[in-house]
Design an enzyme around this catalytic site. Sequence first.
Site, short mmCIF file in Angstrom:
data_model
loop_
_atom_site.label_atom_id
_atom_site.label_comp_id
_atom_site.label_asym_id
_atom_site.label_seq_id
_atom_site.Cartn_x
_atom_site.Cartn_y
_atom_site.Cartn_z
N CYS A 74 25.08 47.11 -11.01
CA CYS A 74 26.91 47.62 -10.82
C CYS A 74 27.29 47.54 -12.19
CB CYS A 74 27.14 45.98 -10.95
SG CYS A 74 29.00 46.06 -10.85
N CYS A 177 29.27 54.34 -10.39
CA CYS A 177 29.40 53.03 -10.17
C CYS A 177 28.56 53.11 -8.26
CB CYS A 177 31.50 52.33 -8.81
SG CYS A 177 31.46 51.48 -7.94
#
Length: 283
Positions: A74, A177
């Site tokens: 992440c 992302c």
Amino acid sequence: MEEMPRLGIMDSGAGGLGVLKECLRLAHGVRFYYFADDAHAPYGSKGERDIAIDVRSGLEVLQRCGVRAAALACNTATAVCVEEMRRRFPFPVIGTEPAVRPAARAGCKHVLVLVTPRTRDTARFRALLARERGPAFTVFAPPALASAVEAYAAGGPFPTLSDHLPEGSFDGVVLGCTHYTLVGEAIAAFYSAPVFDGNLGTAQRLIAAAGRESCPRSGISDHRKGALTTSEFSTCDCESFTKNEVIFLNSSKSNKNLCYEQTFFKRLMPKNVVIGKMDEKFF
Ligand code: DGL
């Protein structure tokens, strides 16, 4: 019989599945715990303190699972709190960062960098961009694309990219992302430009941190041809190695882990993996 070494991967949801796929291509005989913090998603629109608290709880879950090392699959969690987590936990914590350097090294001149709003506002991200002198970067933080991809991973419709992405002409797009990497091929087609992500690098560092040998690679991921590490079909002949095992965990009471299992098999086509089940209750 020798116990399988355990490694952890965490994300706010489905984004880290691309990192998991790379791990499965690289490793053999490893048990992976994939933790999706779906009760606290999306991270990209939360405050830094809240994210750090959630990431810490997620890593504690993985610690209880007995992992040797864990990856924050992440970009948002990495940008906000990877250093803090490295101080807190006794095992290596690997981060994931927007692949701006690979885009620069590939000779791209006008690069669109897609990140979450929270990543965009961190000092770590600003410093990462400032280190690259070559390309001109346009940073854009779609407010709802990660959630749309999460809904898609849970069986919903494919996101309408024009609702989320800016128009423009770019010769490279950084998927900063991990959720965006799950629709990376479509983003590459949207801009007719190669896309870059950090999934492979994160997987390599996680496997190395655990002191595991890698499976021989049989394919090359060429980003300049628009090929994504997350969507490329692996021909790695892992059948001859001990299979990996994956155990999916999530923080909400939903059955999202089942969706991930299905998404994972359908989209990522891993060959060398057995899906395990947890008996213990963590929440
Ligand atoms: N997948 C995460 C990232 O790489 C965050 C998505 C979200 O929860 O907003 O940034």
